[in-house]
Design a protein around this motif. Sequence first.
Motif, mmCIF file in Angstrom:
data_model
loop_
_atom_site.group_PDB
_atom_site.id
_atom_site.type_symbol
_atom_site.label_atom_id
_atom_site.label_comp_id
_atom_site.label_asym_id
_atom_site.label_seq_id
_atom_site.Cartn_x
_atom_site.Cartn_y
_atom_site.Cartn_z
ATOM 1 N N SER A 101 0.871 -1.175 0.000
ATOM 2 C CA SER A 101 0.000 0.000 0.000
ATOM 3 C C SER A 101 0.909 1.227 0.000
ATOM 4 O O SER A 101 1.792 1.350 0.846
ATOM 5 C CB SER A 101 -0.893 0.000 1.241
ATOM 6 O OG SER A 101 -1.577 1.232 1.364
ATOM 7 N N HIS A 104 -3.087 6.920 0.086
ATOM 8 C CA HIS A 104 -4.541 7.027 0.032
ATOM 9 C C HIS A 104 -4.919 7.602 -1.324
ATOM 10 O O HIS A 104 -4.145 8.349 -1.928
ATOM 11 C CB HIS A 104 -5.035 7.937 1.161
ATOM 12 C CG HIS A 104 -6.527 7.917 1.342
ATOM 13 N ND1 HIS A 104 -7.377 8.698 0.589
ATOM 14 C CD2 HIS A 104 -7.306 7.196 2.194
ATOM 15 C CE1 HIS A 104 -8.629 8.466 0.976
ATOM 16 N NE2 HIS A 104 -8.618 7.558 1.953
ATOM 17 N N LYS A 192 -7.407 2.845 -0.614
ATOM 18 C CA LYS A 192 -5.957 2.809 -0.613
ATOM 19 C C LYS A 192 -5.435 2.348 -1.967
ATOM 20 O O LYS A 192 -6.079 1.552 -2.647
ATOM 21 C CB LYS A 192 -5.429 1.885 0.495
ATOM 22 C CG LYS A 192 -5.644 2.424 1.906
ATOM 23 C CD LYS A 192 -4.999 1.514 2.941
ATOM 24 C CE LYS A 192 -5.166 2.079 4.344
ATOM 25 N NZ LYS A 192 -4.523 1.201 5.369
ATOM 26 N N TYR A 194 -2.667 0.343 -4.035
ATOM 27 C CA TYR A 194 -1.679 -0.720 -3.901
ATOM 28 C C TYR A 194 -0.918 -0.881 -5.221
ATOM 29 O O TYR A 194 -1.491 -0.747 -6.302
ATOM 30 C CB TYR A 194 -2.351 -2.059 -3.561
ATOM 31 C CG TYR A 194 -2.939 -2.125 -2.177
ATOM 32 C CD1 TYR A 194 -2.255 -2.730 -1.121
ATOM 33 C CD2 TYR A 194 -4.202 -1.593 -1.908
ATOM 34 C CE1 TYR A 194 -2.801 -2.801 0.159
ATOM 35 C CE2 TYR A 194 -4.761 -1.653 -0.633
ATOM 36 C CZ TYR A 194 -4.055 -2.262 0.393
ATOM 37 O OH TYR A 194 -4.590 -2.325 1.649
#
Length: 611
Positions: A101, A104, A192, A194
């Motif tokens: 991750s 945001h 999020k 990734y």
Amino acid sequence: MGGCFSKPKPGMLHTAGGCWRGCRWLCDLCLALSLSPALVVEVKIEVVIPEKERNKEEMSPNGKASPLIYKVNGTTRHYHLEEHPIAGNPYHNPKDVVEASVCHVKDLENGQMREVDLGCGKALLIKDNGEFHAVGHKCPHYGAPLVKGVLSKGRVRCPWHGACFNIGTGDIEDFPGLDSLPRFQVKIEKEKVYIRASKQALQTQRRTKMMAKCISLSNYNLSSTNVLIIGAGAAGLVCAETLRQEGFSDRIVMCTMDRHLPYDRPKLSKSMDSHPEQIALRSKEFFCTYDIEVLTEMQVAAVDIKSKIAVFKDGFKMEYNKLLIATGNMPKTLSCKGKEMENVFNIRTPEDANRVVKLATSKNVVIVGASFLGMEVAAYLAERAHSVSLVELEHVPFKKFFGERVGRAVMKLKEVVLKSGKVLRADVCVVGVGAVPATAFLKQSGINIDSKGFVVVNKMMQTNIPGVFAAGDAVTFPLALRNNKKVNVPHWQMAHMHGRIAALNMLAHGTEISTVPYLWTAMFGKSIRYAGHGEGFDDVVIQGDLDELKFVAFYTKSDEVVAVASMNYDPIVSKVAEVLTAGRTIRKRDVELFVRHGKTGDMSWLTGKGS
């Protein structure tokens, strides 16, 4: 698990919600994620051209279009295209995969880039038109941080030397450099972002495009080839690679007077003690893998355009179907007494550069000519030689190219006095008084050559002879930036693009050249970047401090900016290059207003909102 072998629907890849199969990964290889490598198949296609088409050009784009029948040595034969199979899981080794991750979804605005760390390497995360993309974070050319580059119209431009990469695919779209960026998978989950990537790709930060191979070299007569490339510099190599990338699977032969495989020629004056293997553009294994034959120490003495035969200096003859002339320039020699002495050098090969460094150490060096090569050699030897003297007719270096004010700033890089009318002691003399096109062997060929010896080509790098193309330093071509004025642009970046355009048009793509020239020079640890074509400029508008060597210079002709140069002002040159590439005009009054108000000035002309 089972799998489906149907192809993805056109236009359905890289969507915000996922791929055409509806999976969550934004990746052009996601089709294969559920396939076992054992299920991968190869498809062989054989297409026969209708009778009415058989008299057209023998070569065609066989990567994106149907394969054709080729004529080799007058004999018609079928050729089979081995389609690239749908790849298996690109991360077939789970130990080579990292997923992390990185931010945001609201951390990046549209048009923003961020360098993110995945633990075992970094990636460049980009948000463009509401979608996230992830690619390698370093330019494969010399390793510049792309986060400091320029994002525009779906591509990122390197801040150092201007190479451009598609943010959706990672593919290189403008040069210099040969490799593309690795592209990483991106997913959005619970707000999020990734990234999933191969550890190896994170480490190498480069990707070589998939290429075809020659179908059967054993079927060929040694004295004939489908494509003959005379010259093994950037233009010749990129032409050969582009042909293979486009699926061309017939014979390609490159020939060169040099004893080495293609190498990074600009380093001969910037990194003079480099050995050939250190500056090689591709390894010997690369040429073997993709069946690109290179004949070294082979000089073409004449070309018979009627018979389509190249005659070599040793008498060997080779028949060709398509020909690329990419011979580049030859350094000018001195006309004075003593020019043949063994301590007088032109820098043409790695051996020349290595020999100069060895002989110049702790000795007195005289460099004749304040050209780019002359100044770069002077800078490189300054810390190694006992003394370095530069001899030049002009009182300011680069005056015609950069203008007098910037030329004087360059002189401040080191205390170098331009000398004249004085006898200088020279243990080593390096000649850098310019170059001439290496085209003497074409004078009786019928190929159109101008009064200065340059091969004249059109926007598709075609000469006046069908099937004969030319590229690189030895040509004049229509420059779109200057209303298609025929110009010679002897830059490393431009040679790359010439080679690509020539290859595409050998395959009948009808692609015209439209790139903006981009160059750089490095001296005493400082770099000057330059974009555009400033020939005939009538004024220079300067922002910054010339004394502190932190400035940007805008070269104008009438009311239009035609070129820009900078030092310690990145990425301004890449920004201007993007504006010019988009076909927009930068007005002199806009940059004057910018200079007048400094960093608070209106810069809408760099964002496309201005005139």
